[in-house]
Design an enzyme around this catalytic site. Structure first.
Site, PDB file in Angstrom:
ATOM      1  N   GLU A 197      47.790  47.710  34.666  1.00 22.75           N
ATOM      2  CA  GLU A 197      49.013  47.277  35.312  1.00 22.75           C
ATOM      3  C   GLU A 197      50.139  47.509  34.308  1.00 22.75           C
ATOM      4  OE1 GLU A 197      49.208  43.168  36.574  1.00 22.75           O
ATOM      5  OE2 GLU A 197      51.247  43.456  37.344  1.00 22.75           O
TER       6      GLU A 197
ATOM      7  N   ARG B  53      34.682  41.434  28.689  1.00 22.13           N
ATOM      8  CA  ARG B  53      35.878  41.887  28.001  1.00 22.13           C
ATOM      9  C   ARG B  53      35.722  41.693  26.506  1.00 22.13           C
ATOM     10  NH1 ARG B  53      40.173  40.174  30.565  1.00 22.13           N
ATOM     11  NH2 ARG B  53      41.602  40.076  28.854  1.00 22.13           N
TER      12      ARG B  53
ATOM     13  N   LYS C 272      48.206  40.195  27.627  1.00 25.36           N
ATOM     14  CA  LYS C 272      49.546  40.771  27.670  1.00 25.36           C
ATOM     15  C   LYS C 272      50.614  39.691  27.821  1.00 25.36           C
ATOM     16  CE  LYS C 272      48.297  43.917  30.702  1.00 25.36           C
ATOM     17  NZ  LYS C 272      48.327  44.998  31.695  1.00 25.36           N
TER      18      LYS C 272
HETATM   19  P1  ATP Z   1      45.465  41.077  29.908  1.00 28.48           P
HETATM   20  O1  ATP Z   1      44.440  40.085  30.342  1.00 28.48           O
HETATM   21  O2  ATP Z   1      45.466  41.406  28.476  1.00 28.48           O
HETATM   22  O3  ATP Z   1      46.834  40.747  30.395  1.00 28.48           O
HETATM   23  P2  ATP Z   1      44.827  42.700  32.125  1.00 28.48           P
HETATM   24  O4  ATP Z   1      43.413  42.612  32.498  1.00 28.48           O
HETATM   25  O5  ATP Z   1      45.794  41.939  32.943  1.00 28.48           O
HETATM   26  O6  ATP Z   1      45.012  42.420  30.597  1.00 28.48           O
HETATM   27  P3  ATP Z   1      45.152  45.318  33.122  1.00 28.48           P
HETATM   28  O7  ATP Z   1      46.298  46.226  32.927  1.00 28.48           O
HETATM   29  O8  ATP Z   1      44.911  44.769  34.472  1.00 28.48           O
HETATM   30  O9  ATP Z   1      45.332  44.172  32.073  1.00 28.48           O
HETATM   31  O10 ATP Z   1      43.822  45.976  32.553  1.00 28.48           O
HETATM   32  C1  ATP Z   1      43.440  47.291  32.771  1.00 28.48           C
HETATM   33  C2  ATP Z   1      41.962  47.389  32.572  1.00 28.48           C
HETATM   34  O11 ATP Z   1      41.611  47.009  31.243  1.00 28.48           O
HETATM   35  C3  ATP Z   1      41.207  46.488  33.519  1.00 28.48           C
HETATM   36  O12 ATP Z   1      40.126  47.219  34.065  1.00 28.48           O
HETATM   37  C4  ATP Z   1      40.724  45.381  32.645  1.00 28.48           C
HETATM   38  O13 ATP Z   1      39.501  44.892  33.116  1.00 28.48           O
HETATM   39  C5  ATP Z   1      40.581  46.054  31.275  1.00 28.48           C
HETATM   40  N1  ATP Z   1      40.741  45.090  30.202  1.00 28.48           N
HETATM   41  C6  ATP Z   1      41.761  44.225  30.033  1.00 28.48           C
HETATM   42  N2  ATP Z   1      41.549  43.437  28.953  1.00 28.48           N
HETATM   43  C7  ATP Z   1      40.361  43.805  28.429  1.00 28.48           C
HETATM   44  C8  ATP Z   1      39.580  43.371  27.304  1.00 28.48           C
HETATM   45  N3  ATP Z   1      39.978  42.386  26.495  1.00 28.48           N
HETATM   46  N4  ATP Z   1      38.402  43.997  27.066  1.00 28.48           N
HETATM   47  C9  ATP Z   1      37.998  45.001  27.854  1.00 28.48           C
HETATM   48  N5  ATP Z   1      38.673  45.455  28.919  1.00 28.48           N
HETATM   49  C10 ATP Z   1      39.842  44.872  29.216  1.00 28.48           C
HETATM   50 MG    MG Z   2      44.874  42.513  35.224  1.00 31.82          MG
END
Ligand code: ATP
Ligand code: MG
Length: 564
Positions: free
Chosen positions: A38, A264, A274
């Site tokens: 995102e 994760r 984020k």
């Molecule tokens: P955050 O929780 O840091 O705000 P998010 O999951 O909202 O991150 P996205 O942009 O939706 O961020 O993530 C893109 C991809 O990266 C998704 O498939 C998510 O599952 C993966 N992802 C996010 N954080 C992690 C992590 N700590 N370890 C592994 N994969 C991750």
């Molecule tokens: Mg997300």
């Protein structure tokens, strides 16, 4: 990406096993994965794990991986993030080819599919407020209650949905919900919201839409449109999988993707969210998203971590189904392994102490041949100017040497790397008693750092010629948080490390470092790995300390092996 098609995965984690079995059974002709960020912030090291997994699998199985922006929430998303994310994925070493996609490209199709659901009685317009919807949802132990609007006629639903789209209603006035089961044990199946009204300009579609699909409605359908075979995401989406499947089953989508979840990445001393990283930036705790203390890919890059180190780390930690916390020292270990092999050695004095070699001819300059990387003969050598006045590291001298201090002290001889043996004759101090310089003598017979009579000083020091050295600012970094589990006591910001950055000015580095490019990490001999900061200008170099030389993680591992 290569088109070769290995029959077995390089590394067998449970997701690769699933993919390998699907290939063996002929379920898919081509393996297609995607990385779906995102664009509401910069990518962090957790995302790097997901990127390495998705692009890695596509590569290993001769398939392809798409970069798809999950841009369904225009109030939080920005073009700056879209650009930064692409730069970061490329820098990590991955290529999506022509498969750069945006969920917003599918807004028209998603709208049509929403209409299909309404027509078949599987979706309805709800006038309840967000709070009322929450109250009706029930709990883990109690079923939810139907909305009073659940049984609207298809025609009324169609009409209201069109008017939502036309902008007739304010934000939050109505939503489109799937009509599944308010008593479903899985709360995600209790008539989840599919569309909401958001009057906000979108970075890509501008003002074309004022209703936007939710993550749940957009994600699986985008996967299906792109013929994604394995939709790999983190564990928090596990409970959404039944909804993912319900939508795929109830819509005329062109393919049948499947969702798989993995744990994760969590790292000690680090926050991977984020939302929190955005606060650190906005509240001025760091220099920006790419601050070298940030766990963002751009921050780690600015700090001097090579992409290969990040990829090696991802391979080391593997992919599991259960959440765990990885020692940040393991990331540093992976990075040191790469840097030890690849980085050129350079001389620098962070806290310089002047040395005058009394018996060295005034005005004479010798070009000393210094090896660039003892780990890599192909890295060759360079010439470093040596002269009568030098800088050495202040810490390499003790007027009254402690036990086990073998470096320079009054009357003691040490080797200056690739130059000469020198002996300290006198310590010069100012009126305040501060050390000003050391007066030394050198042995001309030891040129190059070897003695013909086999004398072997116990210490070898680095040095720079005072006339030739270039001044530099050096920024030292420590963990951004003071504890391995930041925020565990409730207040994350109270755990910020006030000493996470130390700025040293008046450092002296060998002149060749003026040419060091941003992104190139060198080893300052005996001090650590350092990388030029983009703040560097001619005449005012700035270096970030990437890492010290001490690998505490490797030491812990060695001790653990000994103990077992
Ligand atoms: P955050 O929780 O840091 O705000 P998010 O999951 O909202 O991150 P996205 O942009 O939706 O961020 O993530 C893109 C991809 O990266 C998704 O498939 C998510 O599952 C993966 N992802 C996010 N954080 C992690 C992590 N700590 N370890 C592994 N994969 C991750
Ligand atoms: Mg997300």
């Amino acid at each position: 990406m290569s088109t070769q098609r290995p029959t077995s995965p390089e590394r067998g984690d449970f997701i690769r096993e699933i993919v390998a079995a699907d290939v063996r059974n002929g379920r898919h002709a081509t393996i297609v994965t995607r990385f779906p960020p995102e664009p509401n912030g910069y990518l962090h090291i957790g995302h790097a794990k997901s990127i390495c997994l998705n692009f890695g699998i596509a590569h290993e199985f001769g398939g392809r991986c798409h970069l798809r922006f999950d841009d369904t929430n225009p109030t939080k998303e920005e073009q700056e993030y879209i650009d930064a994310i692409q730069a970061d994925v490329r820098w990590l070493g991955f290529d999506w080819g022509e498969h750069l996609h945006f969920a917003s490209d599918y807004f028209g199709q998603l709208f049509d599919w929403a209409v299909d659901l309404i027509r078949t009685g599987k979706a309805y317009i709800d006038d309840l407020t967000a709070d009322e919807i929450r109250e009706h949802r029930g709990t883990l132990t109690e079923p939810g209650q139907n909305s009073p609007w659940r049984d609207r006629s298809v025609d009324e639903n169609l009409d209201l949905f069109e008017r939502m789209r036309a902008g007739d209603f304010p934000n939050g006035a109505r939503v489109l919900r799937a009509r599944i089961d308010m008593a479903a044990p899985n709360i995600n199946l209790r008539d989840p919201v599919l569309y909401r009204i958001v009057h906000a300009a979108h970075p890509r579609t501008g003002d074309a839409w004022c209703i936007y699909p939710t993550y749940d409605f957009a994600h699986g359908q985008s996967d299906a449109i792109e013929a994604v075979t394995h939709s790999i995401c983190t564990l928090e989406f596990e409970a959404h999988r039944p909804l993912y499947d319900w939508l795929i089953e109830n819509l005329p989508v062109p393919s049948r993707p499947r969702q798989y979840e993995f744990a994760r990445l969590n790292l000690t001393y680090t926050i991977l969210s984020k939302r929190v990283l955005l606060r650190l930036v906005n509240e001025g705790h760091v220099r920006g998203w790419d601050d070298p203390r940030m766990p963002t890919i751009s921050g780690l890059r600015r700090r001097g971590f090579p992409a290969e180190g990040l990829r090696d780390f991802a391979a080391m930690i593997g992919v599991a189904k259960a959440d765990s916390v990885v020692e940040v020292g393991m990331l540093e270990h992976a990075v040191r392994n790469v840097l030890n092999r690849t980085s050129h050695r350079r001389f620098a004095a962070l806290n310089p102490l002047k040395v005058v070699i009394e018996n060295y001819p005034d005005g004479q300059v010798e070009e000393m041949e210094v090896v660039n990387n003892p780990e890599d003969p192909s890295a060759g050598s360079r010439k470093v100017s040596f002269s009568r006045e030098l800088w050495i590291e202040h810490d390499d001298f003790m007027e009254e040497p402690a036990a086990k201090f073998f470096r320079l002290a009054p009357g003691r001889e040490v080797r200056l790397r690739s130059a000469y043996f020198v002996t300290c004759r006198e310590v010069v101090k100012d009126e305040a008693g501060e050390m000003v310089e050391l007066r030394c003598t050198y042995d001309p017979a030891t040129r190059g750092g070897d003695s013909p009579d086999g004398r072997r000083p116990k210490a070898t020091l680095h040095w720079v010629s005072a006339d030739h050295a270039v001044p530099a600012e050096v920024r030292l970094y420590d963990h951004l948080f003071t504890r391995p589990d930041p925020g565990a006591d409730g207040d994350l910001f109270a755990d910020l490390n006030p000493g996470s950055e130390t700025v040293l000015t008046g450092c002296r580095v060998e002149p060749g470092l003026v040419e060091a490019a941003v992104g190139e990490t060198v080893q300052f001999e005996r001090l650590g790995y350092f990388s030029p900061d983009p703040d560097s200008r001619r005449g005012q170099l700035v270096f970030n300390r990437t890492l010290t030389l001490k690998d505490s993680w490797a030491r812990l591992q060695a001790r653990a092996r000994q103990d077992s």
